[in-house]
Design a protein around this motif. Structure first.
Motif, PDB file in Angstrom:
ATOM      1  N   HIS A 177       0.853  -1.189   0.000  1.00 13.25           N
ATOM      2  CA  HIS A 177       0.000   0.000   0.000  1.00 13.25           C
ATOM      3  C   HIS A 177       0.890   1.241   0.000  1.00 13.25           C
ATOM      4  O   HIS A 177       1.660   1.444   0.951  1.00 13.25           O
ATOM      5  CB  HIS A 177      -0.899  -0.012   1.240  1.00 13.25           C
ATOM      6  CG  HIS A 177      -1.909  -1.137   1.244  1.00 13.25           C
ATOM      7  ND1 HIS A 177      -1.583  -2.433   0.917  1.00 13.25           N
ATOM      8  CD2 HIS A 177      -3.242  -1.145   1.517  1.00 13.25           C
ATOM      9  CE1 HIS A 177      -2.665  -3.196   1.004  1.00 13.25           C
ATOM     10  NE2 HIS A 177      -3.687  -2.442   1.359  1.00 13.25           N
ATOM     11  N   CYS A 237      -8.771  -1.635  -1.872  1.00 15.65           N
ATOM     12  CA  CYS A 237      -8.257  -2.911  -1.366  1.00 15.65           C
ATOM     13  C   CYS A 237      -9.414  -3.737  -0.812  1.00 15.65           C
ATOM     14  O   CYS A 237     -10.138  -3.284   0.079  1.00 15.65           O
ATOM     15  CB  CYS A 237      -7.224  -2.677  -0.277  1.00 15.65           C
ATOM     16  SG  CYS A 237      -6.628  -4.216   0.451  1.00 15.65           S
ATOM     17  N   ASN A 278      -9.354  -6.141   1.109  1.00 15.03           N
ATOM     18  CA  ASN A 278      -9.114  -6.617   2.471  1.00 15.03           C
ATOM     19  C   ASN A 278      -9.281  -5.519   3.513  1.00 15.03           C
ATOM     20  O   ASN A 278      -9.971  -5.707   4.510  1.00 15.03           O
ATOM     21  CB  ASN A 278      -7.716  -7.231   2.560  1.00 15.03           C
ATOM     22  CG  ASN A 278      -7.433  -7.844   3.920  1.00 15.03           C
ATOM     23  OD1 ASN A 278      -8.252  -8.603   4.436  1.00 15.03           O
ATOM     24  ND2 ASN A 278      -6.304  -7.506   4.498  1.00 15.03           N
ATOM     25  N   CYS A 279      -8.673  -4.340   3.265  1.00 14.41           N
ATOM     26  CA  CYS A 279      -8.692  -3.292   4.300  1.00 14.41           C
ATOM     27  C   CYS A 279      -9.514  -2.077   3.894  1.00 14.41           C
ATOM     28  O   CYS A 279      -9.768  -1.209   4.730  1.00 14.41           O
ATOM     29  CB  CYS A 279      -7.272  -2.863   4.655  1.00 14.41           C
ATOM     30  SG  CYS A 279      -6.439  -1.930   3.361  1.00 14.41           S
TER      31      CYS A 279
END
Ligand SMILES: [Zn+2]
Length: 492
Positions: free
Chosen positions: A316, A373, A375-376
């Protein structure tokens, strides 16, 4: 007239760095890029001054992202070619002056300098100017041609600490974590990026490894009776550190995270590290990675994934601290999103020196993506997920001598002399041959001799240079196939 400057510090310090829309990020990057180019060009980084002049770019009228393509990407060879950069690597470091700070700083720096004078008089003001103009921390990146210095001013170190705090958050670390940093000390981003991660986040840390070498000794000396919650190690040691720690008697029962530093991990390495951790008494610990371009300014992290989860979601990046591009290693031209290619970075707001659009030589297998993202939920550009360092460096034996051939550098040299080209490495047992196929712009034999001599200086003297027609060359590219058909490697 003074160009209009962008108050980047105000925006960068807000807590919104990772949730802005791609359009907002691009707008901000454009302003920061404009300012960074202005600072480097007019604020005395000699290499950048010369490079912009050569490309015909006037920093005062440079508009930002829409003009990015006018700045040629920089290779290591551009720095160490005495013909094109007589001053060498020194030219990459800021030759800062008080005058430069006063004329070409963003408002936040000017305000700070003015306030310093009000509060503390001339002496304190001088320190504030120095913080913006004097390089006082340097990383060294050795390699072909010489060593690249990466210099930070005091203000730059504050940005590194800010990046560090973000890295910690992305990795899932908190202020009450206790870090054991086992990345060997030295003038490297890998070591200092982790140091400033702890500093920026405000977590306690022991930087326990004065030099590379015996991991066990560093572990034995560290944290006697202490229980780290996070370990940072060079990625190469990710499989061994848990068993070495257990052997050294370290209590890993509170360990939450193992950070591999320097590159991405393969799925096997992730699974292997998790197994080791479980065997060493830390079954709940997660495995993550941190990576940054060696000549860049900051480390990026992977967002933390649940234990046992084999996938990662890439590194990131911080869109207000650097502009990340993925380029074709053959041409240096940008490739489409999510296409494999070479990572190039332009640090934003850092004043100590460097060159915009630095070509790292590192391969991002999945390229770069602006997608949220999964996931986050962060909206920042992500590179990877797999990153391979020095992906176009090839050990070869040419004319009886062992050397390391950088396909990108050789390709760039050839491209300066030809309209079309291909490099072919043929491996016959221990010896190798290098063929250069060319479609030339002119029949002038001197051009070919110039090219031969240039490659010779790079320790890449070709076995043969073959003049070709565009049709012959196109056929060779088809034969080579793959993503980069101008680099052909085969066994003879
Ligand atoms: Zn994420």
């Amino acid at each position: 007239m003074r160009p209009r400057l962008y108050p980047y510090n105000v925006r960068a310090m807000s807590g919104l760095w990772d949730t802005r829309s791609p359009a907002e990020q691009r707008r901000e990057q454009s302003g920061l890029l404009r300012q960074t180019v202005l600072q480097m060009a007019l604020g005395h980084v000699p290499f950048v001054v010369a490079r912009l002049k050569e490309a015909g770019v006037d920093a005062r009228t440079f508009r930002g992202l829409e003009d990015l393509g006018r700045i040629p990407p920089t290779l290591r060879g551009d720095v160490f070619d005495p013909g094109r950069n007589p001053e060498g690597a020194r030219a990459l470091v800021l030759h800062g002056t008080e005058e430069g700070v006063k004329r070409f700083s963003e408002r936040a720096v000017l305000l700070r300098v003015a306030m310093a004078r009000l509060i503390g008089g001339e002496e304190v003001q001088r320190l504030a100017v120095e913080a913006a103009s004097r390089s006082l921390h340097v990383h060294l990146v050795p390699g072909a041609g010489g060593t690249i210095p990466v210099a930070y001013t005091r203000d730059d170190l504050n940005l590194l600490a800010r990046a560090g705090a973000r890295l910690a958050r992305v990795l899932g670390l908190e202020r009450d974590d206790r870090l054991l940093n086992l990345v060997p000390a030295g003038p490297t981003l890998d070591h200092w990026g982790i140091f400033y991660m702890a500093h920026g986040m405000g977590m306690s840390a022991l930087h326990a490894r004065p030099r590379a070498g015996d991991l066990g000794a560093a572990l034995g000396a560290a944290f006697e009776g202490g229980r780290p919650t996070a370990l940072a190690v060079p990625a190469e040691e990710v499989l061994h550190v848990a068993s070495a720690a257990a052997e050294a008697g370290m209590d890993l029962s509170e360990l939450r995270l193992l950070v591999a530093v320097g590159r991405s991990l393969s799925a096997e390495e992730r699974a292997g590290a998790a197994r080791e951790l479980a065997a060493a008494g830390a079954p709940e610990a997660r495995v993550g990675a941190a990576y940054g371009v060696a000549e860049g300014r900051v480390l990026w992290g992977e967002c933390v994934v649940p234990p046992g989860h084999a996938e990662s979601y890439g590194f990131h990046t911080y869109p207000d601290l650097d502009l990340v591009e993925v380029l074709s290693p053959e041409s240096g031209a940008p490739v489409p999103a999510e296409t494999p290619g070479e990572i190039a970075v332009t640090p934003l707001g850092f004043r100590g020196g460097g060159a915009p659009r630095w070509r790292s030589g590192d391969l991002a297998l999945g390229g770069i993506t602006a997608r949220v993202c999964p996931n986050c939920g962060r909206t920042v550009p992500r590179v990877g997920p797999s990153v391979r360092r020095s992906a176009w460096l090839r050990p070869v034996v040419l004319n009886g001598a062992e050397t390391s051939l950088d396909l990108r550098e050789a390709g760039a040299a050839v491209a300066r002399h030809a309209e079309g080209w291909q490099l072919e490495i043929v491996r016959r047992g221990a010896a190798n041959e290098l063929f250069v196929y060319l479609v030339t712009r002119s029949e002038d034999p001197d051009r070919v001799i110039d090219l031969f001599e240039e490659l010779e200086r790079m320790e890449a003297a070709p076995t043969q240079i073959v003049l070709s027609t565009p049709e012959q060359l196109a056929a060779r590219h088809r034969l080579a196939g793959g993503a980069w058909p101008r680099f052909w490697e085969r066994t003879g």
